[in-house]
Design a protein around this motif. Structure first.
Motif, PDB file in Angstrom:
ATOM      1  N   MET A 116       0.836  -1.181   0.000  1.00  0.00           N
ATOM      2  CA  MET A 116       0.000   0.000   0.000  1.00  0.00           C
ATOM      3  C   MET A 116       0.876   1.237   0.000  1.00  0.00           C
ATOM      4  SD  MET A 116      -3.000   0.863   2.589  1.00  0.00           S
ATOM      5  CE  MET A 116      -2.333   1.527   4.070  1.00  0.00           C
ATOM      6  N   SER A 117       0.634   2.113  -0.871  1.00  0.00           N
ATOM      7  CA  SER A 117       1.406   3.332  -0.816  1.00  0.00           C
ATOM      8  C   SER A 117       0.475   4.505  -0.635  1.00  0.00           C
ATOM      9  CB  SER A 117       2.209   3.495  -2.086  1.00  0.00           C
ATOM     10  OG  SER A 117       1.354   3.384  -3.184  1.00  0.00           O
ATOM     11  N   LEU A 118       0.284   4.830   0.578  1.00  0.00           N
ATOM     12  CA  LEU A 118      -0.625   5.913   0.896  1.00  0.00           C
ATOM     13  C   LEU A 118       0.173   7.182   0.863  1.00  0.00           C
ATOM     14  CD1 LEU A 118      -3.289   6.894   1.925  1.00  0.00           C
ATOM     15  CD2 LEU A 118      -2.513   6.418   4.202  1.00  0.00           C
TER      16      LEU A 118
ATOM     17  N   THR B 172      -1.093  10.329  -0.080  1.00  0.00           N
ATOM     18  CA  THR B 172      -1.773  11.607  -0.079  1.00  0.00           C
ATOM     19  C   THR B 172      -2.223  11.917   1.313  1.00  0.00           C
ATOM     20  OG1 THR B 172      -2.883  10.417  -1.763  1.00  0.00           O
ATOM     21  CG2 THR B 172      -3.111  12.777  -1.784  1.00  0.00           C
ATOM     22  N   PRO B 173      -1.439  12.638   2.033  1.00  0.00           N
ATOM     23  CA  PRO B 173      -1.834  12.959   3.368  1.00  0.00           C
ATOM     24  C   PRO B 173      -2.946  13.980   3.305  1.00  0.00           C
ATOM     25  CG  PRO B 173       0.192  14.011   2.801  1.00  0.00           C
ATOM     26  CD  PRO B 173      -0.231  13.243   1.619  1.00  0.00           C
TER      27      PRO B 173
ATOM     28  N   PRO C  17      -6.640   7.193  -6.203  1.00  0.00           N
ATOM     29  CA  PRO C  17      -5.500   6.382  -5.802  1.00  0.00           C
ATOM     30  C   PRO C  17      -4.377   6.477  -6.830  1.00  0.00           C
ATOM     31  CG  PRO C  17      -7.493   5.045  -6.021  1.00  0.00           C
ATOM     32  CD  PRO C  17      -7.813   6.398  -6.543  1.00  0.00           C
ATOM     33  N   ALA C  18      -3.174   6.738  -6.343  1.00  0.00           N
ATOM     34  CA  ALA C  18      -2.040   6.942  -7.246  1.00  0.00           C
ATOM     35  C   ALA C  18      -1.789   5.724  -8.129  1.00  0.00           C
ATOM     36  CB  ALA C  18      -0.795   7.254  -6.431  1.00  0.00           C
TER      37      ALA C  18
ATOM     38  N   ASN D  39       9.231   6.523  -0.953  1.00  0.00           N
ATOM     39  CA  ASN D  39       8.576   5.244  -0.644  1.00  0.00           C
ATOM     40  C   ASN D  39       7.794   4.667  -1.814  1.00  0.00           C
ATOM     41  OD1 ASN D  39       9.575   5.718   1.858  1.00  0.00           O
ATOM     42  ND2 ASN D  39       7.625   5.875   2.911  1.00  0.00           N
TER      43      ASN D  39
END
Lengths: 309, 301
Positions: free
Chosen positions: A1-3, A5-6, A148-149, A238
Motif C-alpha cells: 500500500m502506498s498511501l 496523499t496525506p 489512488p495513485a 517510498n
C-alpha cells in the motif's frame, strides 16, 4: 500500500506547536494513581516493542553472514561483520547500489522541490486572486487528492510510452512534480496567513507580482512549504508502483525497486539475501534519523492541518 | 473586467502562477484517466486465420468491463481488499486513537521517545517493510515463528487463511505511527480550560476521553479513515513482495496486482485499463460514501 496523499490541512492558527513536551502533563486529570501509571507505561512499552522489533531485527541481521542469517537466532548477534557486509552492498555489481541511492535522492529531492514550488505558486494564486474558473480548478484539484495513485500509474505508463517518455528519469520525475494535496494546503494556508494589505502595500511600492511572490509570499508560507516538501519527499522515496511500472533499465531504479530486484534473484544467488538485508539497513537508517529529527516540522504542519476537517 | 492597465497586469499573474501546476496536473491526472477510459472501451481484434492477418483496435463499448466483472479472480481480489478494509481500517483507527490518548494522558512518561518509536516505521518504504516482515514470517528464519514453535504453537503466517492478516499487520505497522502523530497533534489543540471545566464537573479520566477528547478528534479520525480506505484499495507492494514465500498469493491477489499482471504479463492493456478505472471508481465511491454517511449522522464533520 502506498498511501501518499496525506490529508489534513487547515488554517494556521499562528501557534507554535513544537513546544509540546511540557513539564505539566496535558489531559490534566488529577489523582493519577500509581496503578494507572504502570498500566499506561506498560501499554506504551508494548507498543514501542511492536514498532521497534523489525527495526531491531534489521540491525542484527545486517551484521550477519548469509549462512548466519538463516542458521542463527534472529534476535541476537552472531559473528558480527557489519563492515564487510556494508562493503559488499556498496561494491556489488559495479556499485549499482550507490547509483540507486543517488537516483532515489534525485527523484525525491528534485521531485519534492519542484512540487512544493508549483503548489506554492498555484495555492497562492487560488487564494489571493479572483479569476474565472478559480473554483472549478480548485474542485478538480481536490478530486485529485482522492484518486489512488496506483490507479493512475498504469494508464500513465501507456501514455508515456506512446510519448517515448517511459523508462526515462522524466517518467518518475514528472508525476512527482504534482501534489494536489500541496495545492490544497497552500491555498488554505495562504488565505489565512497572507494579509491583503501587505500585498497591496507591496504593489503600491511598485513591486512586480513575481517579486512579491518570491520575497514576501514564499517567506510567509515557509511552514506549510516545509510540510509539503517532507510529505512529497517521503511519498516519492517510498513509492514503488510508479517506478516499477515505468522503468525497465536497472540503472534508473530507485532504491526500493533495486532492493526488490535483488530479492527476486536471491533464490538463485543466496548471497543476495544478505545484500537485500544490508541494503535495506543502509537505506532505512538515514531516513529514520531524518524522521525523528524533523518530527516537529511534521507536527507543525499537522497541527495546523487538523484543526477542522 | 477592470480596464485600468495595472489591474490588467495583475489579472495575468494568477494565470502565470497556476499554469505550470495545471499543465502537469492535466498530464499526470486528467490525461491518464481519460486515456484509461478510452483504452478500456477499445480492444485489439485479430484478422485472418490464427490472427495472422494483422490486428487493429476496435471499439468494444463496455465489454472489457463485463470481462473484468465476470472474471472470478478479479472479483475475488475486490472481495479480498474489502474484507481487508473492513478489518484493517477499524484496527488501524482504534489502535492509533488508543495510542494517541495514552500518549496524551497524564500518566504518560517518556512521551518523546514513544512518539518517535511509533513514527519510525513511517519512514520505511512499504516494499522494504514487506521484505523485513517477510523474513519475520518465514519459518526457519523468523525468530517469532521459531519461538512460538518452541512454545508448542505452530502457526503458518503465510497460509491461505492467515497471509491476508499478515499483510494487514505490515500495513498497520507502517502507518499507525503517522496517524498517532496526527491525532496527538489534534489533542494538543484542546484548550486547557476544557480540562479544567471537566475536572470541576468531577469528570473521570474516561468521561473526559469520551466527552471531550473523542469529539474533538472526530475530524482527524474521519480523514484518517478515508485515507486508510483509499490506501487499502491500492494494496500492491506487500502482496507482491510476499508472493514468492506464500503459495496462497496469486497474480490476482489484489485488484492492483491483477491490473498489473494483465498489463505486463498478459499484455492485455485494455482489460488492465478497465480494471484501473474500476479501482479508481471504487475508491471514489467508498470515500465519498463514507464522508456522506458521517455527515448525515453527525452534521459537523
Amino acid at each position: 500500500m502506498s498511501l501518499q496523499t496525506p490529508a489534513r490541512a487547515v488554517p494556521p492558527r499562528g501557534e507554535t506547536p513544537a513546544s509540546d513536551d511540557h513539564a505539566t502533563p496535558r489531559g490534566g486529570i488529577t489523582g493519577v494513581t500509581t496503578r494507572s501509571r504502570i498500566l499506561v507505561t506498560g501499554l506504551l512499552v508494548a507498543a514501542a516493542g511492536y514498532f521497534l522489533l523489525p527495526v531491531y531485527w534489521l540491525v542484527v541481521a545486517s551484521t550477519k553472514s548469509t549462512g548466519d542469517l538463516f542458521g542463527s537466532f534472529g534476535l541476537w548477534f552472531s559473528h558480527p561483520r557489519f563492515l564487510s557486509n556494508l562493503r559488499q552492498v556498496v561494491t556489488y555489481d559495479d556499485a549499482i547500489y550507490l547509483r540507486w541511492a543517488a537516483n532515489s535522492l534525485l527523484y525525491a529531492g528534485v521531485g519534492a522541490g519542484v512540487a512544493t514550488l508549483l503548489a506554492a505558486m498555484s495555492g497562492y494564486a487560488l487564494a489571493k486572486f479572483s479569476f474565472a474558473g478559480r473554483d472549478t480548478i480548485f474542485n478538480i484539484v481536490l478530486g485529485g487528492v482522492l484518486i489512488p495513485a496506483t490507479a493512475l500509474a498504469l494508464p500513465m505508463y501507456l501514455l508515456f510510452s506512446e510519448a517515448g517518455l517511459a523508462n526515462t528519469y522524466w517518467a518518475v520525475l514528472l508525476p512527482s512534480f504534482v501534489s494536489p494535496f500541496g495545492v490544497y494546503l497552500c491555498r488554505i494556508y495562504a488565505a489565512a496567513s497572507i494579509p491583503d494589505e501587505l500585498l497591496e502595500a507591496a504593489r503600491i511600492d511598485g513591486a512586480g507580482e513575481i517579486r512579491i511572490f518570491t520575497v514576501v509570499v514564499l517567506r510567509i508560507m515557509t511552514p506549510a512549504l516545509v510540510t509539503i516538501f517532507l510529505f512529497q519527499f517521503v511519498g516519492i522515496w517510498n513509492n514503488y508502483f510508479l517506478p516499477l511500472v515505468m522503468l525497465s533499465d536497472s540503472k534508473l531504479y530507485p532504491i526500493t525497486l533495486g532492493l526488490t530486484s535483488w530479492q527476486s534473484f536471491a533464490d538463485r544467488q543466496p548471497q543476495l539475501y544478505q545484500l537485500t538485508v544490508g541494503g535495506a539497513f543502509v537505506s532505512v537508517v538515514p531516513l529514520m534519523i531524518a524522521m525523528v529529527a524533523l518530527q516537529r516540522f511534521w507536527r507543525s504542519g499537522l497541527t495546523e492541518g487538523s484543526v477542522k476537517g | 473586467m477592470p480596464t485600468r492597465a495595472p489591474r490588467r497586469r495583475r489579472n495575468l499573474a494568477p494565470v502565470v502562477f497556476v499554469a505550470p501546476f495545471l499543465l502537469l496536473f492535466l498530464l499526470t491526472f486528467a490525461l491518464p484517466i481519460g486515456y484509461a477510459v478510452y483504452q478500456s472501451v477499445m480492444d485489439v481484434e485479430y484478422t485472418g486465420s490464427l490472427g495472422l492477418g494483422g490486428s487493429h483496435t476496435v471499439f468494444v463499448a463496455l465489454s472489457n468491463y463485463s470481462d473484468a466483472l465476470s472474471d472470478h479472480a478479479f472479483l475475488r481480489s475486490i472481495g479480498r481488499v474489502l474484507l481487508f478494509a473492513v478489518v484493517q481500517v477499524p484496527v488501524m483507527v482504534v489502535l492509533s486513537a488508543g495510542l494517541a490518548l495514552l500518549l496524551d494522558s497524564a500518566s504518560a512518561k517518556g512521551v518523546r521517545f514513544f512518539r518517535a518509536a511509533f513514527f519510525l516505521p513511517y519512514g520505511v518504504p512499504g516494499v522494504i517493510a514487506s521484505i523485513l516482515w517477510g523474513f519475520l514470517y518465514v519459518p526457519g528464519v523468523s525468530p517469532l515463528v521459531d519461538g512460538m514453535r518452541h512454545l508448542g504453537l505452530s502457526v503458518d503466517l503465510l497460509g491461505g487463511n492467515t497471509v491476508l492478516w499478515s499483510i494487514a499487520n505490515i500495513v498497520t505497522w507502517e502507518f499507525a505511527g503517522y496517524n498517532v502523530l496526527v491525532l496527538v497533534a489534534q489533542l494538543r489543540t484542546i484548550p486547557a480550560e476544557l480540562y479544567e471545566a471537566a475536572r470541576i464537573d468531577g469528570a473521570s479520566a474516561w468521561a473526559t476521553v469520551r466527552h471531550v477528547k473523542l469529539p474533538l478528534l472526530r475530524p482527524a479520525l474521519i480523514l484518517t479513515t478515508v485515507f486508510t480506505i483509499i490506501g487499502t484499495l491500492q494494496l500492491f507492494a506487500e502482496p507482491l513482495v510476499l508472493k514468492p514465500v506464500s503459495s496462497s498469493i496469486d497474480s490476482a491477489y489484489t485488484p492492483n496486482l491483477s491490473a498489473y499482471n494483465e498489463a505486463f504479463t498478459n499484455d492485455n492493456y485494455h482489460l488492465a485499463a478497465a480494471e484501473a478505472v474500476l479501482l479508481a471508481l471504487a475508491a471514489f465511491v467508498l470515500s465519498f460514501g463514507f464522508l456522506r454517511l458521517i455527515n448525515k449522522r453527525g452534521g459537523d464533520a
